[in-house]
Write an enzyme that holds these catalytic residues in place. Structure first.
Site, PDB file in Angstrom:
ATOM      1  CD1 TRP A  32       0.488   0.542   3.290  1.00 31.02           C
ATOM      2  CD2 TRP A  32      -0.119  -1.590   3.113  1.00 31.02           C
ATOM      3  NE1 TRP A  32       1.008  -0.128   4.356  1.00 31.02           N
ATOM      4  CE2 TRP A  32       0.649  -1.448   4.287  1.00 31.02           C
ATOM      5  CE3 TRP A  32      -0.603  -2.868   2.784  1.00 31.02           C
ATOM      6  CZ2 TRP A  32       0.949  -2.512   5.140  1.00 31.02           C
ATOM      7  CZ3 TRP A  32      -0.303  -3.924   3.632  1.00 31.02           C
ATOM      8  CH2 TRP A  32       0.455  -3.746   4.795  1.00 31.02           C
ATOM      9  NE  ARG A  33       4.624   2.884   4.131  1.00 31.82           N
ATOM     10  CZ  ARG A  33       5.670   2.785   4.936  1.00 31.82           C
ATOM     11  NH1 ARG A  33       6.892   2.744   4.441  1.00 31.82           N
ATOM     12  NH2 ARG A  33       5.510   2.735   6.236  1.00 31.82           N
ATOM     13  CD  GLU A  45      -2.404   3.680   8.105  1.00 31.27           C
ATOM     14  OE1 GLU A  45      -2.455   3.400   9.318  1.00 31.27           O
ATOM     15  OE2 GLU A  45      -1.333   3.772   7.485  1.00 31.27           O
ATOM     16  CE1 TYR A  90      -9.368  -6.204  19.345  1.00 29.14           C
ATOM     17  CE2 TYR A  90      -7.799  -7.348  17.942  1.00 29.14           C
ATOM     18  CZ  TYR A  90      -8.187  -6.900  19.176  1.00 29.14           C
ATOM     19  OH  TYR A  90      -7.395  -7.129  20.259  1.00 29.14           O
ATOM     20  CB  CYS A 207      20.040   4.988  20.774  1.00 27.34           C
ATOM     21  SG  CYS A 207      18.486   4.730  21.642  1.00 27.34           S
ATOM     22  CB  CYS A 216      16.696  11.407  21.073  1.00 25.43           C
ATOM     23  SG  CYS A 216      15.739  10.310  22.120  1.00 25.43           S
TER      24      CYS A 216
END
Ligand code: SF4
Length: 391
Positions: A32-33, A45, A90, A207, A216
């Site tokens: 879907w990109r 989504e 769901y 990180c 950050c």
């Protein structure tokens, strides 16, 4: 200019630049990109809510083949949509998708609304999904906040409290709105999600290789492992149920689950609620047949018990016992709709996964004393606890 939480315009510009540059170097392929089609963005989504990308991809591809555009989805029956959704869980997501497609056709002439505010008026579209559609499909400067971005923002700000609280949501949505660029919001938001999924992971964030580590605060303070705090774990509620497959000739009774029940609108074998799960040696037994008669009006004779299994639904852990019985007499009394269908016909009905598994086990055979050359019980009164068990 100073943004919420003390970020300067220079820092915001640096954040956007570093993030998008990283994303361009690290593209993430998904079906879907890169398609600025609000319908495809919307379907993906909604499917991605509570579900991983890997699990969604095959469902998304099948759904798109079945309902390639908004018009085909709006024109479908709810049953067809639920059948296409089967297995994703769901199911209110599937029902809302269908209702929203019909609303777009009837209220917006088949055109997706473009603003996040209008999108949020559609069933099943919340603030995040509206922002995702507005930014990914229309490149409007709409902020987003979902699990990944929430974690990234909380760490960038060293926001140590629970980000799911009202205070946390207000602060992080405010920060998201300040950071989203006026142009290029789609690629920016996608990059944020990817950063959370690939680098700023829930456990052990990477990180040293993060493109925005210089900005950050949690990293600077060495607190990235503690932010956000872990979700308090809720012990699942144990539920015991018995599913009864009633056979009449070559057909099986299924009932449509009501609007107030879980799996509303889907077809399921009748179920009885139990205080506790019986041991397999107690099934099928006279009490089951009596309870089934009391609940439904059907008089049946026991055939076999199938192995029980457990499955989770939201905060419930359901222990499902299963029996197979033969219809003898009586009419279905409860108000819900019922059908008598062959196992092959059941393949085309939307069913909860536990019921689908039951159908597969019935198709696999091995439970039928007749087919196995075994003697079947004559009926409820002759039942004992020493019936032939399925293999
Ligand atoms: Fe996340 Fe670490 Fe990057 Fe901060 S530096 S955003 S904690 S990955």
């Amino acid at each position: 200019m100073t943004a919420p939480d003390g970020w300067t315009a220079r820092e915001i510009a640096a954040f956007r630049r570093k993030l998008v540059a990283w994303s361009t170097r690290t593209p993430r392929e998904m079906p879907w990109r890169g398609v600025a089609d609000p319908y495809r963005v919307w379907i993906s989504e909604i499917m991605l809510q509570q579900t991983t990308v890997a699990a969604v991809v095959p469902y998304y591809q099948r759904f798109m083949a079945r309902f390639p555009d908004l018009a085909s989805l709006a024109a479908a029956s709810e049953q067809d949509v639920l059948a296409a959704w089967e297995g994703l869980g769901y199911y209110s997501r599937g029902r809302n998708l269908h209702r929203a497609a019909q609303a777009i056709v009837s209220q917006h002439q088949g055109q997706f609304p473009r603003t996040a505010a209008e999108l949020q008026n559609l069933p099943g579209i919340g603030r995040y999904t509206a922002g995702a559609i507005a930014s990914f499909a229309f490149d409007l400067p709409a902020p987003i906040l979902e699990a990944n971005t929430q974690r990234v923002y909380a760490r960038l700000l060293a926001y140590a409290a629970d980000p799911r609280t009202t205070d946390g949501q207000t602060r992080l949505w405010g920060f998201a709105a300040a950071l989203v660029p006026a142009a290029g919001a789609g690629p920016f938001n996608q990059a944020l999600i990817d950063l959370g999924a690939l680098v700023c992971t829930p456990v052990a964030p990477r990180c040293p290789e993060c493109p925005v580590k210089s900005l950050c605060r949690a990293f600077r303070e060495g607190r990235q492992g503690k932010i956000p705090p872990p979700k308090p774990r809720q012990k699942p509620t144990e539920v015991h149920e018995l599913a009864v497959a009633v056979r009449r000739g070559g057909r099986w009774l299924v009932r449509q689950r009501q609007a107030t029940e879980r799996w509303a609108g889907m077809w399921d074998f009748p179920r009885l609620s139990l205080k506790e799960s019986p041991s397999p040696s107690q099934l099928p037994g006279n009490s089951v047949l009596k309870d089934l008669h009391a609940a439904t009006g059907l008089v049946t004779g026991a055939i076999a018990a199938l192995p029980p299994f457990s499955h989770s639904v939201t905060r419930y852990r359901i222990r499902l016992s299963r029996v197979v019985v033969d219809y003898q007499s009586g009419s279905w009394r409860p108000p819900d709709a019922v059908q008598w269908l062959t196992l092959e016909e059941l393949a085309h009905q939307p069913m909860p996964m536990a019921a689908r598994r039951f159908v597969k086990d019935l198709l696999a055979g091995g439970w039928d004393p007749d087919a196995a050359g075994l003697v079947r019980s004559a009926g409820p009164r002759s039942l004992t606890g020493r019936q032939k068990r399925p293999r």
